[in-house]
Design a protein around this motif. Structure first.
Motif, PDB file in Angstrom:
ATOM      1  N   THR A   1     -12.756  30.756  26.585  1.00 47.96           N
ATOM      2  CA  THR A   1     -12.784  32.161  26.990  1.00 47.96           C
ATOM      3  C   THR A   1     -11.764  32.611  27.955  1.00 47.96           C
ATOM      4  N   LEU A   2     -11.217  31.822  28.592  1.00 49.84           N
ATOM      5  CA  LEU A   2     -10.099  31.983  29.611  1.00 49.84           C
ATOM      6  C   LEU A   2      -8.869  31.483  29.229  1.00 49.84           C
ATOM      7  N   LEU A   3      -8.797  30.708  28.133  1.00 49.71           N
ATOM      8  CA  LEU A   3      -7.717  30.069  27.387  1.00 49.71           C
ATOM      9  C   LEU A   3      -7.079  29.167  28.528  1.00 49.71           C
ATOM     10  N   ALA A   4      -7.781  28.534  29.240  1.00 48.98           N
ATOM     11  CA  ALA A   4      -7.402  27.523  30.535  1.00 48.98           C
ATOM     12  C   ALA A   4      -6.491  26.241  29.645  1.00 48.98           C
ATOM     13  N   GLU A   5      -5.434  26.024  29.968  1.00 49.49           N
ATOM     14  CA  GLU A   5      -4.758  24.957  29.265  1.00 49.49           C
ATOM     15  C   GLU A   5      -5.083  23.681  29.917  1.00 49.49           C
TER      16      GLU A   5
END
Length: 152
Positions: A80-84
């Motif tokens: 959802t937050l596109l955390a890498e």
């Protein structure tokens, strides 16, 4: 037992700005509360609901629920937050109640700010207040409901 911040939070006897993302009989997941101060967006707290001072004191069932919740929360941050990358941190120094910090690292974070608490030092880090926290928690709640049939 003396007062415990996490127990008080679960009992509703103190107001925190971190909205609940997921809750069941064993686990409570919310965005971190910085007492109304801007905070690093996506910094999640995973709490064991029963007052347990250390990880080794959890029951096997609590440990299983805690581990599954950790995995699901990390996946939610990635999707959802596109955390890498997702950091997890347990110290137990400030509050002797089992809890875990789950912190996303966003794309573009300079390498000198890689680290679970180092991200707070990045001048361009995404910080926000209650409105931004609410938006993030709603996204994470939806992910949990859609993927894990979780009721919030």
């Amino acid at each position: 037992m003396e007062s415990c911040f996490i127990c008080d939070k679960h009992a509703g006897s103190l107001q925190v700005s971190g909205d609940c993302i997921y809750e069941d009989d064993s686990i409570y997941i919310s965005h971190i509360d910085k007492k109304g101060q801007p905070t690093y967006l996506g910094h999640i707290m995973l709490d064991l609901k029963r007052h347990v001072p250390q990880i080794g004191d959890m029951t096997e069932d609590e440990a299983a629920a805690f581990g599954i919740a950790m995995k699901r929360t990390a996946k939610a941050l990635q999707e959802t937050l596109l955390a890498e990358h997702v950091y997890t941190l347990v110290s137990g120094n400030a509050v002797p109640h089992v809890h875990m910090h789950i912190i996303p690292r966003y794309a573009g974070t300079p390498e000198e700010y890689w680290g679970p608490m180092d991200v707070y030092g990045w001048p361009d880090a995404p910080f926000g207040g209650h409105a931004e926290i609410k938006e993030i928690t709603e996204k994470l709640q939806c992910f949990m409901k859609e993927n894990y049939h979780a009721n919030v």
